[in-house]
Structure formats: structure tokens, C-alpha cells
Design an enzyme around this catalytic site. Structure first.
Site, PDB file in Angstrom:
ATOM      1  N   GLU A 411       0.840  -1.188   0.000  1.00 32.60           N
ATOM      2  CA  GLU A 411       0.000   0.000   0.000  1.00 32.60           C
ATOM      3  C   GLU A 411       0.874   1.236   0.000  1.00 32.60           C
ATOM      4  O   GLU A 411       2.085   1.157   0.266  1.00 32.60           O
ATOM      5  CB  GLU A 411      -0.927   0.018   1.220  1.00 32.60           C
ATOM      6  CG  GLU A 411      -0.190   0.073   2.546  1.00 32.60           C
ATOM      7  CD  GLU A 411      -1.127   0.043   3.741  1.00 32.60           C
ATOM      8  OE1 GLU A 411      -2.344  -0.087   3.528  1.00 32.60           O
ATOM      9  OE2 GLU A 411      -0.634   0.147   4.872  1.00 32.60           O
ATOM     10  N   ASN A 413       1.015   4.980   1.809  1.00 30.81           N
ATOM     11  CA  ASN A 413       0.483   5.872   2.824  1.00 30.81           C
ATOM     12  C   ASN A 413       0.758   7.308   2.399  1.00 30.81           C
ATOM     13  O   ASN A 413       1.918   7.723   2.305  1.00 30.81           O
ATOM     14  CB  ASN A 413       1.114   5.590   4.183  1.00 30.81           C
ATOM     15  CG  ASN A 413       0.687   4.237   4.729  1.00 30.81           C
ATOM     16  OD1 ASN A 413      -0.492   3.891   4.677  1.00 30.81           O
ATOM     17  ND2 ASN A 413       1.627   3.456   5.234  1.00 30.81           N
ATOM     18  N   PHE A 471      -0.737  -7.933  25.879  1.00 33.79           N
ATOM     19  CA  PHE A 471      -0.593  -6.574  25.364  1.00 33.79           C
ATOM     20  C   PHE A 471      -1.916  -5.807  25.352  1.00 33.79           C
ATOM     21  O   PHE A 471      -2.156  -4.996  24.449  1.00 33.79           O
ATOM     22  CB  PHE A 471       0.013  -6.588  23.958  1.00 33.79           C
ATOM     23  CG  PHE A 471       1.414  -7.130  23.907  1.00 33.79           C
ATOM     24  CD1 PHE A 471       2.496  -6.298  24.056  1.00 33.79           C
ATOM     25  CD2 PHE A 471       1.637  -8.487  23.717  1.00 33.79           C
ATOM     26  CE1 PHE A 471       3.786  -6.800  24.018  1.00 33.79           C
ATOM     27  CE2 PHE A 471       2.918  -8.997  23.672  1.00 33.79           C
ATOM     28  CZ  PHE A 471       4.000  -8.149  23.828  1.00 33.79           C
TER      29      PHE A 471
END
Length: 827
Positions: A411, A413, A471
Site C-alpha cells: 500500500e 500511505n 498486550f
């Protein structure tokens, strides 16, 4: 030596600023900040207004800037426009950091005055608005200030005391906590730009940074978007369209289904056609949200549903597509910068393979895997794609690279990346400054031949999350926040950089991303940069919320990481179920920790004998109170105290260790009050000589072993009845110190039994109950989905721990849940 009248004026100005944003003056009364003003003026608003007339600011004759005040009460909101130089920043006077004044020409106290360092020549813009929050807003504001550009901040109600509000010259409340009503409120942001006189907006990353509609609205209003053009944002923001454009531009792509997936059955069918494993991705996604890896039909159906829901809540676009998941891949990205004159430059690659839940944790530049030939091939394809969409500004092309250095487009950005600092350090460029200058129409001041990577940079993202609970997000107030000292580029010991948007007493809430800071180190070589990162992580003090420093620090010690053998599966492979459980001490680390605990106890006992407070007085890192040491100064052997101890070390992983230690404290040096040199006989380790001063005010304790020259840094987290809670390599250790007699007697103490929690389901994180998948009286099996809790923009599925029947559901969809709150009971 100011008069009482001056103090009254100063305090009233502080109070007036606070009243504008709805904070009661009592907040300042409690701090004693306007004690001189009490009883002098009954109308603070009138008093502050009169103070502001001391030196009226000079405005252009066209119009005076207006300030926007937004108050939200229930379903109603009111907007008031005030004329004149009123600063909207909250918290003026709460910190000694520089603040924006009411007006440049007003004779305010030095506390509120900040000079802006300017470069030669007129800056590209007079004023810009930063449409973001947190560390990226602070990062943009810093560069803008250095360029001589004034900045305007926006903030939601929970962010009224945020650091980025303090850093900017002006600040405006943009709405309540929900992002859709504040940081994503395009019309309100544009209104603030008009009122403040901002000529351009920097979107940072996230929020509106890749929103084509926002860029279009700015163009319509004659304002500048510091970023790419609308076409580039639209085409690259749609993962399906961007993949087709990449193919047309000659960029290699991953095989997959370009059409949209509408149902979970479609997702399963397409996944089987492509072949497992597959990656389920949101078309408008990014930052790891709306992404799932599926290895079978069950995971494909569930992943489609969760990705679709996450995409809708995070991006307002629930379109999903599926592509082949490359096995054992590396995540490599190419940073580009392009201007409006046709120049497109690609910069050194970034290695971003250390990821968890498709979200980057550690990045570095350059990559230890990519050679120059591969980098240039990747860079040329990145430039080809940028040309295809007429790109301008900073952007990043993310690629997947296999073990044979074949790379595939993932992709693009169309914004500044979180990890941009590592590129800045290895190139010497300021990407934010370049973005601003490109948006103003300036040409890039360098060519492709000028670009090369110099040195090595590593970035660790410090998140507020509980690493020992898979997490999960952690929320709360930063009761103590002491980052390591920053050092400039060129320092012979290496460079440390901190990008953060918090300070001590800042709140980490459930509303926004859990990132606390970005810690970046730079050195001539990769190994040196890793060592600098270890040291900086050891010195990073955070209290009040749990954070991932212990995990990042453990990765730095991992032999596979140090060798550069990385893939996006690194965390899953190196920390398999049950996942990361804490740092496991080596034999050497255990002996060092035991020695430190023994020295601390000896020093604190010496303090108690001479009636000194534990903090003492510190000069150049030493405790040097103004009286001679009184602890056994007449000892002919130079030993003033000694003790035999049994020290029990308990970490979060492995069994407890018992170590016998004989410690001798040497006579304090001239000017010292307590001993700083010790001789220790450690069971199984022989004799060692150590030197150490008391912990500083942040709890850092440095101990040097004279035999090895090793300097070990630990944090004194707490003093307890049994001994100490110490942190080494980011992980906590309970240190119990007893004499031989007390150790013998302790064997007869009863052991506390933990309560049985298997009959209930409690939320492991604070968040919002998004959905419930079961009903009361329903029979469920182990592993079955029970509910989904949404926290910090991520949806977390809670599953049944055993075969049982649902006895009672104690929460409803939409409820805000606190940590460990019971959602349902079993039987």
C-alpha cells in the site's frame, strides 16, 4: 522583587485563561497560584480584562482575529466568538514550560513569553493549524517554530491539558472526546482555521491525514493542505484502486482478489480460491486496524466480520478485500518526497518487520537485509507509482519482501509515517519542514544522487499496554514520567531522541491511541545503535500505567534480532503461547541484581543511623549533605559495616531464586555520608567489588562492577517491608532480603491462596462492550466467543475458558467497562 500589584495581574491572567475553557479558579487556589489576588478583585473577568489593556496589541486594520470557545453540555453546544488577543490554551501557569502569550506585544511575565527562532528569509507560511494531537502534533509544532511559523492547536475536552496545547501559540477546543466529534470534525477545524488566520493545515498521521474529502474542502475554502493532492489521496487511500494503479505502473503486487467481499461466506470462498493463508484487509485501512490473517475457513469468516466492524468504526468505510499472505515476509518501506516541480526522490528503506497484530513496534533504517541494488529497484518502482498519481509531499510505499529479496507492493500511505524519525536521522533531513516547503510551492533542494544512508537508527514505540496480559491497553495517569536524556546528532556516545506528547501527570485514556512516546537511537553501526537503545530503555521511567518497555528491551537482547534475522512473524515465533511473560534473567544478571539489592539495603541502613531523609541532597549524582560521615569511620580495615543475607528474587517468569550473600561496606569517601564502595561474596559467583551511589530522584541506580567494568542500570520502583521492587531490563523483580534466622522462620509462614476466578468472565482491559454473543442459560464450549470489547480503536474477542453454562450476564452492550470488571458468570 515584583510588587503585589504585578502579582495580582499575573495571577488574574492565569485565572482568566482558565475560566475561558471552563476550569474552576479553585484549581489554581489549591496550588496557591493566586493567593495574592484573593480578596483584592471581586470580578476576576473584569480584572483580567483590565490587565490586558496594559499594552494593546497591534493588529492589521483589516480585521482582528477571533477566538473560538466551544462548550459542550449534554446534547447542546454553544459557540462564542470573542474579539481580541485571548489565548485559548489551558493550563497556563501549570508548568514552567514556555507558553504562548495573549499577544506578542503585551508585556507579560517571562513565564508566558516564548521567542521563535527564525531562519533567514520569510517563512513559507505565517501560521499553520495542526489537525492532530499527541506526539505528532508536538513534532510538527517544533519544526514550525524553528521555521518561524506560528502554530494553532486543536484539542478535545479530555486533551485540554495536553502537551501539544501548551506547545502551540494558540489552541481551540474542537469538541468532546469522541474523535468523530472533535479531531475528525472537518467543518469545525476549517472554521477554526478561518478564525485564527491559519493559512495551511498539517494533518500529522491518522485522523484526517488521508481524508480526501477534507483536502477537497480546504481547496474549496482557499486553504492549503500540507500533504498530497486530492487525486493521490483518493486513489492510494483505496487499497483496491491503489493495487490496480500499481499494476498499471509496473509495480509488482501480491496475488489476490481485487473485488470487494460482502459476506463471510464470500470471504471463505475467495480465501479458498486464493489458497490459505490469506490477509483480510480493510480497503480504507491502515495502522494495523481492519486487518486479519486467516489460516482456515473459521478464521476467514471471523476475521472478515471483525475487520469489517473495525474498519467501519475507525475509518467510516467497511469495504473488505482479500489477498495472499506471503509466508516468512519482511515488511520494508520506501520513503519518498516529491515537490510540485516534478522532482520525486526516494530515501533509504526502513525495516518494519517487528510487528504485533499488524502494528509496528520496532523500526530501523536502513534494513539489515536489503542491499543497494534491491533498494534502488524498490525506490524506482516507488517513484513510478508516485508519478502515476502526480504525487507531491512526503509519502511511503510499503512492500513485502520474501527471503529471496522479491518485493511486492502492499500500500501507499499518503501522509507522514509514525516511524519517520529514523529516516531523518540517517539522512539529516527534516521531513516535516520539507512537507511545509513543498506545500508552499518550493522545489526540493537536493537530487537523488545526494541521498544515502549514514549510520543506523532504531525506533521503539512505547505503548501503554500490559505486556503480561497479551498486550492489552492500560489506562491511567502518568504519576512519574522521566524519559532518558536526549543527546544531539554527532555525540560520540550516540544519539537519543524522544518524540512524545505527554508529560508527568498526563492521562492515558481509552479514547485515543495508547502510544506514550517514540524512543529513537542513532549510532554509526547497528550494534552500537542497539546498545544505545538498551541503555535508553533502562533509563526510561514510567509509573502509573503499564507499558511495553520490558518487551521492547527483551527484543533488543534477542540473539535473532541482534543478528538481523527478522520477519513479520518474529514475535509469534520468538514468543509463542502463552506469549511474552517477562525477561528471564541470565546467571550474570541474577548475581548483579542480588548485589544491587544488598548494596541498597546497606546504604539505606546507614542513612537511618545518621537520621537522614532517604532522598538526601544530590550534587553531581552523589549524596553529599554538609556533615562528615558518622558510620564507623574509625574502622582500621576500612570496612564500616557487613551483613549476611539470604536474598530471594522473584520475577514474572521462572521460579524464585534464593542466593546467599556476604556484603561489606567500605568507609565513605571524604564528603560522602554513606558508603559507595562494597565487597560482596555471592554464592556461586565469587567475590566482586562494586561502586554505586544512592538512586537519584527518578529511582535510577547505577552500579559498576570493578572486575568487569560493567555498568548496570536498574530502577528502584518501590521500597517494601520485605525489601525492594526493582526493575532490570524493563522487567520488575521482587527482592526479599532476610537474615539467616528470618529466612529459617519464614518457612513456617502460611502461603496465600489465590481466589478461584474460573467461574466468571472479566474484562482484561478497560473499554466499551461492543457486542455479546451468548445469552443466559446457554451452554457454551471452551474457546467459544463470548463477547467483544473495544478499546483504543481495536476490537478484542473474549472467549469462554471452559465448557459451561451462562448463569448471569452482568453487563450490557455499550457499557464502559473498567479493568477486571465482571461481564458474566458461569456454572
Amino acid at each position: 522583587h515584583r510588587s503585589q500589584g504585578d502579582l495580582v495581574q499575573e495571577h488574574c491572567r492565569r485565572i482568566y485563561r482558565t475560566m475561558l475553557v471552563g476550569v474552576k479558579p479553585a484549581t489554581f487556589m489549591a496550588r496557591g497560584l493566586h493567593r495574592h489576588a484573593a480578596g483584592v478583585h471581586t470580578d476576576l473577568r473584569e480584572c483580567a480584562s483590565s490587565c490586558m489593556q496594559v499594552a494593546p496589541p497591534q493588529y492589521p486594520p483589516t480585521r482582528q482575529p477571533q477566538r473560538l470557545i466551544t462548550s459542550n453540555a449534554g446534547a447542546h453546544s454553544t459557540t462564542t466568538r470573542l474579539q481580541g488577543p485571548i489565548c485559548m490554551g489551558l493550563g497556563a501557569g501549570l508548568s514552567t514550560s514556555s507558553r504562548a502569550s495573549f499577544a506578542e506585544n503585551a508585556p507579560l511575565p517571562r513565564l508566558f513569553r516564548r521567542s521563535i527562532s527564525t531562519q533567514r528569509g520569510k517563512p513559507p507560511f505565517d501560521k499553520i493549524l495542526i489537525a492532530n494531537r499527541g506526539e505528532i502534533a508536538c513534532r510538527v509544532a517544533k519544526t514550525a517554530r524553528e521555521m518561524g511559523i506560528k502554530t494553532v492547536a486543536i484539542y478535545s475536552i479530555p486533551d485540554a491539558r495536553a502537551v501539544h496545547v501548551q506547545m502551540c501559540d494558540e489552541a481551540y477546543c474542537v469538541g468532546p472526546a469522541a474523535s468523530t466529534e472533535s479531531y475528525l470534525n472537518m467543518e469545525k477545524i476549517i472554521e477554526i482555521m478561518k478564525l485564527s488566520g491559519a493559512q495551511a493545515v498539517h494533518p500529522g498521521y491518522g485522523f484526517l491525514s488521508e481524508n480526501a474529502k477534507f483536502a477537497e474542502r480546504l481547496v474549496e475554502e482557499g486553504l492549503v493542505f500540507i500533504g498530497p493532492n486530492v487525486f493521490a489521496i483518493k486513489s492510494m487511500g483505496d487499497k483496491i484502486e491503489s493495487k490496480q494503479l500499481a499494476m498499471d505502473a509496473g509495480v509488482t503486487t501480491i496475488p489476490g482478489q481485487l473485488g470487494l467481499i460482502h459476506t463471510d461466506q464470500d470471504a471463505i470462498r475467495v480465501s479458498n480460491e486464493i489458497g490459505y493463508p490469506v490477509m483480510i484487509k480493510a480497503s480504507a485501512g491502515g495502522g494495523g486496524k481492519g486487518m486479519r490473517v486467516a489460516y482456515n475457513d473459521i478464521e476467514a469468516g471471523e476475521g472478515f466480520r471483525l475487520s469489517k466492524s473495525e474498519a467501519a468504526s475507525s475509518f467510516g468505510d467497511d469495504r473488505i478485500f482479500i489477498e495472499k499472505f506471503v509466508d516468512q515476509p519482511r515488511h520494508i518501506e520506501i520513503q519518498i518526497i516529491a515537490d510540485t516541480h516534478g522532482n520525486i526522490i526516494y530515501l533509504p528503506e526502513r525495516e518494519c518487520s517487528i510487528q504485533r497484530r499488524n502494528q509496528k513496534v520496532i523500526e530501523e533504517a536502513p534494513s539489515p537485509f536489503i542491499d543497494e541494488k534491491t533498494w534502488r529497484a524498490m525506490g524506482e518502482q516507488a517513484v513510478a507509482l508516485a508519478k502515476a498519481v502526480q504525487y507531491q509531499s512526503a509519502g511511503t510505499i510499503e512492500m513485502m519482501v520474501d527471503g529471496n529479496k522479491n518485493f511486492y507492493f502492499l500500500e501507499m500511505n499518503t501522509r507522514l509515517q509514525v516511524e519517520h524519525p529514523i529516516t531523518e536521522l540517517v539522512t539529516g533531513l527534516d521531513l516535516v519542514e520539507l512537507m511545509i516547503r513543498v506545500a508552499a510551492g518550493e522545489a526540493l533542494p537536493f537530487k537523488q544522487s545526494d541521498i544515502s544512508a549514514k549510520g543506523w537508527a532504531i525506533e521503539s514505540r512505547i505503548y501503554a499496554e500490559d505486556t503480561l496480559r497479551n498486550f492489552l491497553p492500560s489506562v491511567g495517569v502518568l504519576h512519574r514520567y522521566r524519559p532518558p536524556k536526549e543527546t544531539p546528532v554527532g555525540d560520540h556516545n550516540g544519539t537519543v531522541r524522544i518524540d512524545t506528547g505527554v508529560e508527568e501527570c498526563s492521562e492515558i485514556s481509552i479514547h485515543y491511541d495508547p502510544m506514550i512516546a517514540k524512543l529513537i537511537t542513532y549510532a554509526p553501526t547497528r550494534n552500537q545503535a542497539i546498545e544505545k537503545m538498551k541503555q535508553a530503555l533502562d533509563e526510561f521511567v514510567i509509573r502509573g500505567v503499564r507499558c511495553n518497555i520490558n518487551f521492547v528491551r527483551d527484543v533488543m537482547d534477542n540473539p535473532r534480532f541482534m543478528s538481523g534475522d527478522l520477519t513479520t512473524h518474529f514475535i509469534a515465533q520468538e514468543y509463542p503461547d502463552p506469549g511474552f511473560r517477562g525477561h528471564k534473567l541470565t546467571a550474570t544478571e541474577l548475581h548483579e541484581l542480588v548485589a544491587i539489592a544488598a548494596m541498597l539495603q546497606m546504604q539505606h541502613r546507614q542513612q537511618a543511623k545518621i537520621f537522614l531523609q532517604p532522598e538526601g541532597s544530590f550534587v553531581a549524582g552523589k549524596q553529599t549533605v554538609g556533615r562528615a560521615a558518622l558510620v564507623g569511620v574509625l574502622s582500621p580495615e576500612g570496612i564500616v559495616a557487613q551483613s549476611d543475607l539470604v536474598i530471594t528474587t522473584e520475577g514474572t517468569v521462572g521460579e524464585a531464586h534464593k542466593t546467599r550473600v556476604h556484603i561489606q561496606a567500605k568507609k565513605p569517601k571524604l564528603g560522602d555520608v554513606i558508603s559507595t564502595e562494597f565487597v560482596l561474596e555471592i554464592e556461586g559467583h565469587g567475590q566482586r567489588h562494586y561502586a554505586a551511589n544512592l538512586p537519584d530522584n527518578s529511582g535510577l541506580y547505577y552500579a559498576t562492577c570493578k572486575e568487569t567494568g560493567t555498568v548496570r542500570t536498574v530502577q528502584l520502583v518501590d521500597r517494601t517491608n520485605y525489601g525492594y521492587l526493582l526493575s532490570m531490563a524493563g522487567s520488575p523483580y521482587k527482592m526479599t532480603l532476610r537474615s539467616e534466622e528470618l529466612e529459617r522462620l519464614s518457612q513456617h509462614m502460611p502461603i496465600k491462596v489465590a481466589p478461584d476466578l474460573s467461574a466468571q468472565l472479566a474484562t482484561p482491559m478497560p473499554g466499551k462492550l461492543h457486542s455479546i454473543a451468548v445469552t443466559e442459560g446457554q451452554v457454551v464450549v471452551a474457546g467459544q466467543e463470548m463477547c467483544v470489547v473495544e478499546a483504543m480503536k481495536m476490537q478484542n474477542v473474549l472467549r469462554c475458558p471452559k465448557d459451561c453454562t451462562i448463569k448471569q450476564i452482568k453487563a450490557s452492550v455499550g457499557d464502559n467497562l473498567s479493568l477486571d470488571q465482571v461481564i458474566m458468570l458461569f456454572e
